[in-house]
Design an enzyme around this catalytic site. Structure first.
Site, PDB file in Angstrom:
ATOM      1  N   ASP A   1     -76.774  79.742   3.468  1.00 58.79           N
ATOM      2  CA  ASP A   1     -75.869  79.929   2.444  1.00 58.79           C
ATOM      3  C   ASP A   1     -75.406  81.325   2.427  1.00 58.79           C
ATOM      4  OD1 ASP A   1     -74.092  79.112   0.341  1.00 58.79           O
ATOM      5  OD2 ASP A   1     -75.833  78.939  -1.238  1.00 58.79           O
ATOM      6  N   HIS A   2     -74.098  81.522   1.979  1.00 57.37           N
ATOM      7  CA  HIS A   2     -73.470  83.003   1.995  1.00 57.37           C
ATOM      8  C   HIS A   2     -73.924  83.929   2.925  1.00 57.37           C
ATOM      9  CE1 HIS A   2     -73.189  82.036  -2.776  1.00 57.37           C
ATOM     10  NE2 HIS A   2     -72.636  81.236  -2.008  1.00 57.37           N
TER      11      HIS A   2
ATOM     12  N   CYS B   1     -81.804  76.447  -4.709  1.00 59.52           N
ATOM     13  CA  CYS B   1     -81.023  77.408  -4.237  1.00 59.52           C
ATOM     14  C   CYS B   1     -81.887  78.668  -4.208  1.00 59.52           C
ATOM     15  CB  CYS B   1     -79.733  77.524  -4.960  1.00 59.52           C
ATOM     16  SG  CYS B   1     -78.826  79.061  -4.289  1.00 59.52           S
TER      17      CYS B   1
ATOM     18  N   HIS C   1     -78.206  72.216  -9.128  1.00 58.18           N
ATOM     19  CA  HIS C   1     -78.203  73.543  -8.491  1.00 58.18           C
ATOM     20  C   HIS C   1     -78.285  74.374  -9.907  1.00 58.18           C
ATOM     21  CE1 HIS C   1     -76.495  77.112  -6.828  1.00 58.18           C
ATOM     22  NE2 HIS C   1     -76.667  76.787  -5.631  1.00 58.18           N
TER      23      HIS C   1
ATOM     24  N   HIS D   1     -80.620  75.209  -0.718  1.00 58.71           N
ATOM     25  CA  HIS D   1     -79.923  76.302  -0.206  1.00 58.71           C
ATOM     26  C   HIS D   1     -80.510  77.476   0.216  1.00 58.71           C
ATOM     27  CE1 HIS D   1     -75.880  74.927  -2.884  1.00 58.71           C
ATOM     28  NE2 HIS D   1     -76.353  74.052  -1.832  1.00 58.71           N
TER      29      HIS D   1
ATOM     30  N   TYR E   1     -68.516  82.180   3.311  1.00 59.00           N
ATOM     31  CA  TYR E   1     -68.839  81.312   4.007  1.00 59.00           C
ATOM     32  C   TYR E   1     -68.175  81.427   5.578  1.00 59.00           C
ATOM     33  CZ  TYR E   1     -70.375  78.581   0.168  1.00 59.00           C
ATOM     34  OH  TYR E   1     -71.204  77.895  -0.812  1.00 59.00           O
TER      35      TYR E   1
END
Length: 545
Positions: free
Chosen positions: A346-347, A271, A233, A298, A363
């Protein structure tokens, strides 16, 4: 693209039942209750896997097996921790879980300064404010050299920001930065954080990169034997913090990491939010270059602010990330490599009922479900399609050429002299499991048979011309038959088939309606939510297009 969802285990307020209702089919999780450096027991892995399966989901990706700080600093005995990491990976593989996301960020995992930044629409999001970060670094942490690292202008703004804070604001900022965000396995006090930073004194960028190379050279030969793929990542944010080096922030960094162990097992988690914070990271170009080593994605968008070192989490299709281009490149990787790639939203923003329940920062249920729905729409619209134009030429030659391109696009199979036999060969391969109204669905066993080129065929000697047909099924794959017929009168090709217990269907196309112009062969490939693959083939004459 396989839709997955990050789940933090049985104590996560977002339950597996909730996840199932989002439409995601895969789970991304870890054994968060085990300390760093502990070997994950097979029994614990199996219990968590079976819990997920009982909810109708599959444990697709591990995120993460934490990398011990001794490995990152190269402390004496680091090998013992690396061997424990590798053994956990092997135990996961023996339970059927072979994709591992991990990171090499020193001390802190991803870092934010505000977990509830208010947006104009009433939702809240995660934010990184560089002035707040500098205020903490210079005036609360009091790190030697911090003011010089941030520069005089940022230091002046940080001083003003700190002066305006009351004690509650200082405590909240400290807690946000160092108390441990979701997915991180460590939390600190100010004093213990200072002690951890001191362990990296003198290491620098080159030293951290060298320690990563040693780690990869030890673990990759072990995990690749088990069919495991590791996805590094990126740094979040992708630049040095607190005087710590960061080595997974740019395309040059990714090239260096992949060269440390030249194996498919040594790969990337792509990501878009982390990499997208840097304006000099061209995400579609990076996917084109590194796609063969991308094992997990991601998908989120970040928005740089007036100070480009500050950013916040934007809606998934907004911000500074061209998500449509990213998804198109991802689908192209799948088409080229034959690998379905897992991704997760994500997020997400905390919105509506998210604001009345307590979930892990970044999340929430509804905000991520919104993101997943938006991403799903783009994936379906941009489903991987390979179009090959052949011509102008005589019809038979053009058709043969198109079939050659078609077969190469599907799996690199050889082309026989007869174009119709070639088409039938492709159809026989589609026969591996079943035929639905939209496509053929191939089981993993069938896909494996394809790659070994072990599949039966009972084509007639006329090669599927003049209303002859072909049928068969792949070894070890249940039932079904498919036939292909060509009308002498119209030249129309009809593909039909059925499976035990299902209605017969017919798919027709017209590759030779005329001998003029050229023939389009389109290979559309998508991956369903089921374990199998879906493929559809269509032929058309574009006329004057």
């Amino acid at each position: 693209m396989i839709e997955t969802w990050r789940w933090f285990g049985p104590n996560d307020p977002v339950t597996l039942s909730d996840v199932r209702q989002t439409g995601a089919t895969g789970i991304v999780t870890a054994l968060h209750d085990l300390p760093n450096g502990t070997v994950w027991p097979v029994e614990a892995i199996e219990a968590r896997r079976d819990m997920i399966r009982a909810a109708g989901l599959e444990w697709q990706v591990v995120e993460s097996i934490p990398v011990h700080e001794d490995i990152k600093t190269g402390a004496p005995g680091w090998e013992r921790h690396a061997e424990a990491w590798a053994q956990s990976a092997v135990n996961l593989a023996r339970c059927g879980i072979r994709t591992i996301c991990y990171n090499f960020m020193p001390v802190l995992d991803w870092t934010r300064t505000d977990l509830e930044h208010a947006l104009p629409d009433g939702a809240t999001c995660l934010r990184f404010d560089n002035d707040d970060m500098a205020a903490f670094d210079i005036h609360i942490l009091e790190r030697p050299g911090a003011a010089e690292d941030h520069g005089p202008e940022a230091a002046a703004r940080a001083a003003a920001r700190f002066a305006a804070m009351d004690e509650a604001a200082k405590e909240k900022l400290t807690r946000t930065i160092i108390a441990g965000l979701p997915g991180s396995e460590e939390s600190f006090t100010v004093d213990s954080f200072r002690a951890q930073l001191a362990r990296y004194d003198g290491l620098g960028h080159a030293g951290l990169r060298a320690n990563l190379a040693k780690f990869l050279q030890l673990v990759v030969p072990i995990v690749e034997k088990e069919g495991i793929v590791m996805g590094m990542h990126p740094d979040d944010p992708p630049r040095p913090l607190f005087g710590l080096p960061r080595i997974v922030s740019t395309a040059d960094d990714l090239r260096a990491i992949l060269a440390m162990a030249d194996s498919p097992a040594n790969g990337l988690t792509f990501c878009t939010g982390s990499l997208g914070v840097r304006a000099d990271n061209d995400l579609p170009a990076m996917l084109r270059e590194f796609g063969d080593r991308v094992h997990f994605l991601h998908l989120r968008a970040t928005k740089r602010e007036a100070d480009p070192l500050s950013f916040h989490e934007a809606p998934h299709l907004d911000g500074d990330v061209d998500m449509i281009a990213v998804i198109r490149e991802t689908l192209a990787i799948e088409t080229r490599t034959g690998r379905p790639l897992p991704f997760r939203p994500d997020h997400g923003h905390a919105m509506a009922d998210d604001q009345r329940r307590r979930t892990a920062p970044g999340y929430p249920l509804i905000g991520r479900m919104r993101g997943l729905a938006e991403l799903r729409g783009i994936v379906r619209k941009a489903s991987a399609t390979v179009r090959v134009r052949c011509g102008p030429a005589k019809l038979r030659t053009a058709t043969r050429s198109c079939c050659a391109s078609l077969c190469a696009a599907i799996s690199g199979i050889s082309v026989t002299p007869s174009p119709w036999a070639t088409i039938c060969t492709s159809v026989d391969r589609l026969d591996a499991a079943s035929v639905s109204t939209s496509s053929a669905t191939l089981s993993p066993q069938a896909a494996s048979a394809w790659s070994r080129k072990q599949w039966p065929s009972s084509k007639s000697s006329s090669g599927c011309r003049a209303s002859t047909s072909s049928s068969g099924s792949a070894a070890g794959v249940p039932g079904g038959a498919i036939s292909m017929k060509r009308s002498e009168k119209t030249g129309r090709v009809s593909i039909s088939g059925c499976r035990s217990g299902s209605a017969a269907i017919t798919r027709s196309s017209d590759p030779c309606a005329s001998s003029a112009s050229s023939v389009w062969v389109t290979v559309s490939r998508t991956f369903s939510s089921e374990p199998g693959w879906r493929r559809a083939i269509s032929f058309s004459n574009p006329g004057s297009r």
